[in-house]
Design an enzyme around this catalytic site. Structure first.
Site, PDB file in Angstrom:
ATOM      1  N   GLU A   1      29.895  -0.393  55.226  1.00  0.00           N
ATOM      2  CA  GLU A   1      31.256  -0.899  55.425  1.00  0.00           C
ATOM      3  C   GLU A   1      31.427  -1.542  56.801  1.00  0.00           C
ATOM      4  OE1 GLU A   1      33.045  -1.136  52.848  1.00  0.00           O
ATOM      5  OE2 GLU A   1      31.661   0.094  51.684  1.00  0.00           O
TER       6      GLU A   1
ATOM      7  N   HIS B   1      30.204  -5.052  56.967  1.00  0.00           N
ATOM      8  CA  HIS B   1      31.176  -6.014  56.440  1.00  0.00           C
ATOM      9  C   HIS B   1      32.123  -6.543  57.518  1.00  0.00           C
ATOM     10  CE1 HIS B   1      30.541  -6.238  52.175  1.00  0.00           C
ATOM     11  NE2 HIS B   1      30.646  -4.941  51.978  1.00  0.00           N
TER      12      HIS B   1
ATOM     13  N   GLU C   1      36.059  -2.274  52.978  1.00  0.00           N
ATOM     14  CA  GLU C   1      35.790  -2.709  54.345  1.00  0.00           C
ATOM     15  C   GLU C   1      36.953  -3.349  55.070  1.00  0.00           C
ATOM     16  OE1 GLU C   1      34.338  -6.179  51.616  1.00  0.00           O
ATOM     17  OE2 GLU C   1      34.356  -3.991  51.569  1.00  0.00           O
TER      18      GLU C   1
END
Length: 908
Positions: free
Chosen positions: A328, A331, A294
């Site tokens: 991701e 994040h 991420e």
């Protein structure tokens, strides 16, 4: 002040951390990568604050050659340059210490300058190299970063801890024909002052962030681009989103690109904080140890999780891309904007990203996929399985050394973390939960936070003391099984810790969890707000059955929102089975019911015969996600019973056919226009399950279609079915006996291997072929496949687990024993290759986990690892041993009853 207090607490906990004497505020990092020698030169200027007077500065550095260092000191408007008298290294702690002849005074500002050289290794860690073939077949390289958890120190000397946030200016000197990427947008791109073949690319300054989120990539890339909506209220500044790939692949990034744009807009709205960077780049990396990473503004992906071909990729691959992109991008808020203080609270990153990744799919992108039902059979099931082991760990787990960090990137941090968050969200209601999350983000953005900070924000939003009951779920290991028995219009429930062996001692059963019961009767949810079990046992009233409902039943845990298992009294379970037949039990609850009954049987709380008998109520089941759960549980039984006499194996296959073949034949092989996503997955599941179990008509069809397919008729097998067909064909193919001095031969095996080796085929289809290879029914060929898998010219190190696991699953052909012997014989090589990985080495250990013999656990596994350095896989080793022993006890306990039940109830 917050840092020094945190450092004191960290030191008291015994963590291997840097001294709190110097803290970074800003880095200027300049790197010159060489894609031929695979080395890079670098210089870093770190602006720091001297917190306490010191004559040393300690930084993290690993596999770096430090050439020179100096410090420019500023105090009371006076500047002085201090030479470093010496540099010492501690390889174990991965630290370099700069020594000075005079003391650096407290409260001074300083600029630490270090010149160094590093290597672009091939270990998928640090600033590493990745190879690929361009459209002409020429081997090329890119260099990319993977810094989580503690590998920024492989790229530059730094303060490599999550709480030591700073800003970054990145400068990359690269060849003129290459692209350079970093977290931020490019500010300038000019010719290099001394290298005529190079250009200097300068990037905008990052927000304050942790070192593990810094990212860079250099290579011959192409990209596609989109922007967020210009009039999006939650995201007033348009964000440029790009997908970068090697040449010729960018068109396969369209689906991920579209998902990313919508997800950024959605998360900006639900989190109440706009995505703060001007751009979001996503890049496909051919060699990647995890699924994705991420990095703020430059997310790196294994190719299969970001590339999707509309014509040839599978529905499952599409689902995977959508979820991983959502995870991701979640994040960017959870982990990047607000970061954990230390790795013991990894779950604040991963548990939240897992939950809200599912949330984005379920509420915004693809509600028709019923993602939270899938969550029950996926993440929640994985968490329940792992957390039933004595060798599990709490969600918040002590972490002292870097070598321990990789072991908590597991189903507890990710899947149990997400499950307890989902439980809390369901209890508070999603609106209240998200209101608390918004408070948390606003309060801690660009800072570090702890679990208690989250509970405080959620308590404010809900008016409840969230921390009081959630601490039980995050700080204690395990979860309860709730035994339930109806008595008239009431249900009596008791809780006790659930273990995979069913034998929790009094000392192990001390936790009294806070358990929302969420009961419903006759298909109608009750007011569950007051139905919370807060003691070891209790009795709760149930309303009367609605008149129109034909079955008088009750069920706990509506929508499987809560993290526990339920064991019903026999009469109550029987009524639940009737309710399933009448269509009165919601989909997620049917998934949970199957999961619970088989888990209880495996642990000895009930009989496997009861679990198998329950399946008779699911004969009319039409929901893919429920059928998938049934397939998973039958697979578990077949794994444990794999080496039983042949009649038992044949009857288990017949049972599998009886459940899946009718659906497979009814749906057929062709995909009609407009078929739903879930129906497409159901077709794949049914054909795969029934075909692998030996349905003669499906096996014949698979062979005929495969023959046409390898002759060039791409329409013979729909992309969704290719992996299943490869497996069916190899499972039922004939193998030519070895000629004198030669080896056995399988034309089908070679054909499937050729599909894997064709680099022009989309990666998800290639991996389907690679994972199918282990189904061939010849031990010599299986042994050859394992050697093939270790040939890096044939199989990338990241992909070895596909053939290794499929060979291990082929127990009756000798694959299970071969795979374990292979791990033993090649352990040193596997250890050297994967010890830097977050999980790949643990997967090698887990290959032993399908055995069901206590003697094997002791002599083969414990005996093999005795005396070896296992600190990187200690937790995986303990879990594997415990799993083997639990399976051995299950088989010994239920071997005879299962054999008798199959003989009486299953027709071959």
């Amino acid at each position: 002040m917050c840092f020094t207090d945190g450092a004191a607490a960290a030191a008291a906990s015994g963590r291997e951390i840097l001294p709190a004497t110097v803290v970074p505020e800003h880095y200027t990092l300049e790197l010159t990568p060489d894609l031929e020698s695979f080395t890079f030169d670098g210089i870093v200027h770190a602006d720091v604050k001297i917190v306490h007077a010191t004559s040393t500065i300690v930084v993290n550095a690993h596999e770096l050659d430090i050439k020179a260092a100096r410090v420019q000191l500023t105090r009371i408007k006076t500047e002085s340059t201090l030479p470093v008298s010496s540099i010492t290294f501690d390889e174990k702690l991965q630290q370099a210490t700069l020594h000075f002849d005079q003391e650096l005074p407290a409260d001074a500002q300083a600029r630490v300058t270090i010149e160094f050289q590093g290597i672009h290794n091939d270990k998928m860690a640090g600033f590493y190299r990745s190879s690929y073939a361009d459209p002409d077949g020429t081997k090329k390289h890119m260099v990319v970063t993977q810094f989580e958890a503690t590998d920024a120190r492989r790229c530059f000397p730094c303060w490599d801890e999550p709480a030591l946030k700073a800003t970054f200016d990145v400068i990359l000197n690269v060849q003129k024909d290459l692209s350079a990427l970093s977290n931020m947008n490019v500010l300038s791109e000019d010719g290099h002052p001394t290298l005529a073949s190079h250009k200097t690319v300068k990037f905008a300054r990052t927000p304050v962030m942790s070192t593990y989120l810094l990212a860079m990539a250099v290579g011959d890339f192409e990209y596609i681009e989109a922007k967020t909506a210009p009039n999006c209220p939650a995201l007033p500044n348009q964000v440029t989103v790009r997908v970068y790939t090697s040449r010729g692949l960018s068109s396969q990034g369209k689906f991920a690109l579209g998902c990313a744009v919508r997800i950024l807009e959605y998360f900006s709205a639900v989190f109440g904080e706009p995505y703060p960077l001007p751009k979001m780049d996503m890049i496909a990396v051919p060699d990647f140890s995890a699924g994705a990473m991420e990095n703020w503004g430059l997310v790196t992906y294994r190719t299969v999780y970001v590339l999707f071909d509309d014509k040839t990729s599978t529905a499952r691959a599409k689902q995977g891309v959508a979820y991983v992109v959502a995870h991701e991008l979640a994040h960017q808020w959870f982990g990047n904007l607000v970061t954990m203080q230390w790795w013991n609270e990894l779950w604040l990153n991963e548990g939240f990203a897992t939950y809200v990744g599912w949330l984005a799919i379920a509420r915004h992108l693809f509600p028709e996929w019923h993602s939270f039902v899938a969550f029950v059979g996926d993440d929640m099931a994985r968490a329940l399985t792992l957390d039933a082991l004595r060798s599990s760990h709490p969600i918040e787990v002590p972490v002292k050394a870097p070598s321990e960090i990789s072991q908590i990137f597991d189903a507890i941090s990710y899947s149990k973390g997400a499950s307890v968050i989902r439980m809390l969200s369901s209890w508070l209601t999603e609106d209240v939960f998200l209101a608390g999350v918004r408070k948390y983000i606003q309060r801690f953005k660009y800072r570090n936070a702890a679990t208690t900070d989250l509970w405080a924000a959620l308590s404010e939003a809900s008016g409840m003391d969230v921390g009081q009951f959630m601490a039980l779920w995050t700080q204690k290991v395990g979860y309860p099984v709730i035994s339930a028995e109806r008595q008239g219009n009431a249900v009596t429930v008791k809780q006790a810790r659930f273990l995979s062996t069913g034998d929790a001692t009094a000392d192990e059963d001390e936790t009294v969890w806070w358990c929302p019961l969420a009961p419903y009767v006759g298909g109608e949810p009750t007011n569950s707000a007051s139905a919370v079990l807060k003691q070891k046992e209790g009795t709760f009233a149930l309303p009367a059955k609605p008149t129109a409902v034909p079955v008088d039943f009750y069920k706990l845990n509506l929508d499987q929102a809560n993290f526990y298992r339920v064991q019903y009294a026999a009469a109550d379970l029987a009524r639940l089975g009737e309710a399933v037949e009448h269509g009165l039990v919601p989909t997620a609850d049917r998934v949970g019911l199957v999961s619970d009954v088989f888990a209880l049987a495996a642990a000895g709380y009930s009989s496997t015969v009861d679990a198998l008998a329950l399946l008779s109520h699911f004969k009319g089941e039409q929901e893919y996600i429920v059928l998938e759960a049934i397939a998973a549980k039958l697979s578990q039984v077949k794994t444990v019973w794999a080496m039983e006499p042949e009649p038992v194996a044949d009857q288990l296959a017949a049972l599998q056919r009886s459940i899946f073949a009718p659906t497979a034949h009814a749906m057929g092989w062709e995909y009609p226009d407009g078929e739903s996503h879930l129906d497409g997955l159901k077709r794949q599941l049914a054909i795969g399950q029934a075909g692998m179990a030996g349905d003669k008509e499906l096996v014949a069809q698979a062979k005929a279609r495969f023959a046409r397919f390898i002759q060039g008729d791409t329409h013979a097998i729909h992309p969704n079915l290719r992996g299943a067909v490869y497996a069916i064909v190899l499972r039922h193919s004939s193998v030519s006996p070895a000629a004198k001095g030669g080896e056995p031969h399988s034309a089908e095996l070679e054909a499937v291997k050729a599909i894997w080796e064709n680099e022009s085929t989309p990666m998800d289809q290639r991996l389907a072929a690679l994972g199918a290879l282990g189904h061939v029914q010849d031990s010599t060929l299986l042994a050859g496949l394992l050697e093939y898998a270790m040939d890096e010219s044939k199989v990338r190190p990241q992909d070895v687990m596909y053939p290794l696991r499929s060979v291990a699953a082929n127990a009756r052909a000798g694959g299970r024993a071969l795979a374990w012997k292979f791990v033993q014989q090649r352990w040193d090589e596997l250890y050297a290759r994967y010890q830097q990985s977050l999980s790949l080495l643990a997967h090698c250990v887990a290959i032993a986990g399908d055995f069901a013999s206590a003697e094997f656990a002791e002599t083969e596994v414990e005996g093999f690892f005795a005396g070896k350095d296992t600190k990187a896989v200690d937790r995986a080793l303990m879990q594997t041993l415990e799993k083997i022993r639990a399976q051995a006890a299950w088989l010994e306990r239920d071997r005879a009853p299962v054999q008798a039940w199959l003989a009486d109830n299953v027709q071959n």
